[in-house]
Design a protein around this motif. Structure first.
Motif, PDB file in Angstrom:
ATOM      1  N   SER A 181      -6.603  -1.803  -7.151  1.00  0.00           N
ATOM      2  CA  SER A 181      -6.384  -1.237  -8.479  1.00  0.00           C
ATOM      3  C   SER A 181      -5.187  -1.926  -9.108  1.00  0.00           C
ATOM      4  N   ASN A 182      -5.322  -2.333 -10.376  1.00  0.00           N
ATOM      5  CA  ASN A 182      -4.229  -2.983 -11.081  1.00  0.00           C
ATOM      6  C   ASN A 182      -3.757  -4.241 -10.332  1.00  0.00           C
ATOM      7  N   GLY A 183      -4.706  -4.921  -9.677  1.00  0.00           N
ATOM      8  CA  GLY A 183      -4.388  -6.149  -8.969  1.00  0.00           C
ATOM      9  C   GLY A 183      -3.711  -5.969  -7.638  1.00  0.00           C
ATOM     10  N   ARG A 184      -3.578  -4.720  -7.177  1.00  0.00           N
ATOM     11  CA  ARG A 184      -2.886  -4.447  -5.918  1.00  0.00           C
ATOM     12  C   ARG A 184      -3.792  -3.714  -4.947  1.00  0.00           C
ATOM     13  N   MET A 233       0.839  -1.197   0.000  1.00  0.00           N
ATOM     14  CA  MET A 233       0.000   0.000   0.000  1.00  0.00           C
ATOM     15  C   MET A 233       0.875   1.249   0.000  1.00  0.00           C
ATOM     16  N   PRO A 234       0.399   2.332  -0.597  1.00  0.00           N
ATOM     17  CA  PRO A 234       1.194   3.563  -0.568  1.00  0.00           C
ATOM     18  C   PRO A 234       1.338   4.102   0.860  1.00  0.00           C
ATOM     19  N   GLU A 235       2.416   4.821   1.063  1.00  0.00           N
ATOM     20  CA  GLU A 235       2.731   5.338   2.390  1.00  0.00           C
ATOM     21  C   GLU A 235       1.605   6.202   2.946  1.00  0.00           C
ATOM     22  N   ALA A 248      -9.781   6.073  -3.226  1.00  0.00           N
ATOM     23  CA  ALA A 248      -8.415   5.594  -3.452  1.00  0.00           C
ATOM     24  C   ALA A 248      -8.203   5.111  -4.878  1.00  0.00           C
ATOM     25  N   LEU A 249      -9.296   5.049  -5.662  1.00  0.00           N
ATOM     26  CA  LEU A 249      -9.247   4.470  -7.001  1.00  0.00           C
ATOM     27  C   LEU A 249      -9.400   5.543  -8.081  1.00  0.00           C
ATOM     28  N   PRO A 250      -8.818   5.329  -9.253  1.00  0.00           N
ATOM     29  CA  PRO A 250      -9.041   6.276 -10.357  1.00  0.00           C
ATOM     30  C   PRO A 250     -10.478   6.254 -10.854  1.00  0.00           C
ATOM     31  N   SER A 251     -11.150   5.110 -10.677  1.00  0.00           N
ATOM     32  CA  SER A 251     -12.571   4.969 -10.978  1.00  0.00           C
ATOM     33  C   SER A 251     -13.065   3.770 -10.186  1.00  0.00           C
TER      34      SER A 251
END
Length: 399
Positions: free
Chosen positions: A212-215, A148-150, A312-315
Motif C-alpha cells: 500500500s502506498n508503495g510500501r 512493516m508495522p509492528e 492488510a489493505l484499505p482496499s
C-alpha cells in the motif's frame, strides 16, 4: 566505451546473471544456471539472438559461478556489481556497499536463510576474486519489508525474544515485490501512492505481499524463507506442534527437521515425484493423482494467503501473479482464483490462457471487482538500479 553493471541473483536452485548497459539498462548478455544440486543442472547463456545451453558437469552453485565468470571474461569489467542477498536481518534496510564487515553480517544471517545466504556469499566471493577493484553492492530481499508495522512483524512470543534474539517476521522476495509494485503503477496508470495491491511471487520459493502506498505492509514469509506458502521443497507454514511431535515421538534432530521442511517437503513431498511445477502439470495431464493433489494444495494455500493479505489493505485494487510459476502457469492462476470468489476476483479464461510469455497481461473478467495481472518480474534490473544509485550517492559524497 560502454559502461556496464553486472548483477548476480542466486536462488536456492538457480543462479541468474545479467550484464547491462549502465546508461540505457539494455541487457547485453544474460543467463541462468538452473536445477542446481541435481543431475539435470544446466547453464543457459543468451547474447543478442544467440542462445546456448550447456550441461554442468558439477551441479553446485560454485561450479555454476565458475562457468559464468569464464563466459563473462570477454567483456569489460563492470563499473559496479550488484548482488541479491536474501537475508539482511534487522541490520540492513537498504542497499549497502560490500566490505568485510558486511560479509560477516551476511554470514551471521545464514541460520535465518540456510538455502540462500551461503549461495549469495559464494557469488559475492567469486565476484570479489574476479573483479577485486570493482565496487560491489548487496541488495537485500528483506529491505523492502523492513518498515512493516509492528503488528504485522511480531510473533506472539515473549517480547524479549524479538529484542534479544531478533525473532520476528522479516519477509523475502522484496526486490521482486518492490519492482512489481512500481511496474504495476506504470502499467495501470495509477500513482504508486494511490495503489493497493497483493503480489504473488511464485517460483521454487514463493511469497505473497500486501503493498500500500508503495510500501510492504505484510508478507507471507517470516523470520526465514521457510514460512508461508507451499513451495518447491519447502513446507511453508506448519503447526509447530508437528515438529515437537517428530522430535519427541520419532527421534528427529534439529538438523533432520531442517532438511525435512526445507528440502523434502512442499510440492516434492506432497507429490513424491518432483518439485518442478512444469513436471507436475505434465503428470496431472497424464492422470497422476499425487500430482493433482500437490497442485490443489499449492493453489488452495495460495488463495488462502492472498485473502489474508487483502485484510492488510484499505482496499484491494490489483492482484498480480509473477515469478516463474506465476508468469507461466495459467492452470495455477485459474485454480487459485476459483477459491477467491468471496473477494469477487474473476479471471477471463481466454485472457489467462493467452497471456504471452515474458509480457505483461491483464487477465481479469469484465465483472471482476479486482484487476488481475500477470507481470514478469525483473529483480536483476531492480538490483542494477539500486547498485548504480548507491554508487552515484557514494561518488557525490566524496570530497
Amino acid at each position: 566505451m560502454t559502461q556496464t553493471v553486472l548483477v548476480f541473483n542466486a536462488g536456492s536452485s538457480s543462479l541468474k546473471f545479467t550484464l547491462l548497459d549502465s546508461a540505457s539498462s539494455m541487457v547485453l548478455v544474460e543467463g541462468i544456471a538452473e536445477r542446481l544440486e541435481t543431475e539435470q543442472a544446466v547453464l543457459h547463456f543468451k547474447e543478442a539472438n544467440l542462445k546456448t545451453t550447456t550441461a554442468l558437469a558439477e551441479s553446485s552453485h560454485k561450479a555454476a559461478l565458475a562457468a559464468i565468470l569464464v563466459s563473462l571474461s570477454a567483456y569489460p569489467a563492470p563499473v559496479v556489481i550488484g548482488h541479491r542477498v536474501v537475508h539482511g536481518g534487522k541490520r540492513f534496510s537498504q542497499a549497502t556497499l560490500i566490505n568485510a564487515d558486511v560479509l560477516k553480517a551476511i554470514e551471521d544471517c545464514i541460520p535465518l536463510a540456510p538455502l540462500h545466504n551461503p549461495a549469495n556469499l559464494e557469488g559475492i566471493n567469486a565476484a570479489l576474486s574476479s573483479y577485486p577493484a570493482v565496487p560491489q553492492v548487496a541488495v537485500f530481499d528483506t529491505a523492502f519489508h523492513a518498515k512493516m508495522p509492528e503488528y504485522a512483524y511480531l510473533y506472539a512470543l515473549p517480547r524479549h525474544f524479538e529484542r534479544d534474539y531478533n525473532i520476528r517476521k522479516y519477509g523475502f522476495h522484496g526486490t521482486s515485490h518492490h519492482y512489481i509494485s512500481r511496474e504495476t503503477a506504470r502499467l495501470t496508470g495509477n500513482a504508486i501512492s494511490a495503489q493497493n495491491l497483493v503480489i504473488a511471487h511464485l517460483g521454487n520459493g514463493a511469497s505473497v505481499s500486501a503493498v500500500s502506498n508503495g510500501r510492504s505492509v505484510d508478507t507471507s514469509m517470516g523470520m526465514t524463507p521457510s514460512d508461508g506458502l507451499v513451495m518447491g521443497t519447502r513446507s511453508g507454514s506448519l503447526d509447530p506442534g508437528i515438529l515437537i511431535h517428530l522430535m519427541q515421538e520419532h527421534g528427529y534432530s534439529a538438523e533432520q527437521l531442517d532438511i525435512l521442511i526445507n528440502k523434502r517437503s512442499g510440492l516434492l513431498g506432497l507429490s513424491e515425484l518432483t518439485a518442478d511445477m512444469r513436471e507436475l502439470e505434465e503428470a496431472l495431464t497424464a492422470g497422476s493423482a499425487p500430482a493433482t493433489v500437490a497442485i490443489e494444495v499449492f493453489c488452495y494455500r495460495l488463495a488462502q494467503t492472498i485473502a489474508s493479505m487483502a485484510i492488510a489493505l484499505p482496499s484491494l485494487d490489483v492482484l498480480v501473479f509473477t515469478g516463474g510459476i506465476g508468469e507461466n502457469s495459467p492452470l495455477v492462476r485459474a485454480l487459485t482464483c476459483r477459491w477467491l470468489g468471496l473477494l469477487n476476483i474473476k479471471i477471463d479464461s481466454d485472457h489467462n490462457e493467452g497471456a504471452a510469455r515474458n509480457e505483461a497481461a491483464q487477465i481479469d473478467a469484465a465483472n471482476s471487482a479486482v484487476s488481475v495481472w500477470v507481470i514478469p518480474t525483473n529483480e536483476e534490473l531492480m538490483i542494477a538500479n539500486e547498485a548504480l544509485a548507491l554508487l552515484a550517492n557514494v561518488g557525490e559524497s566524496q570530497p
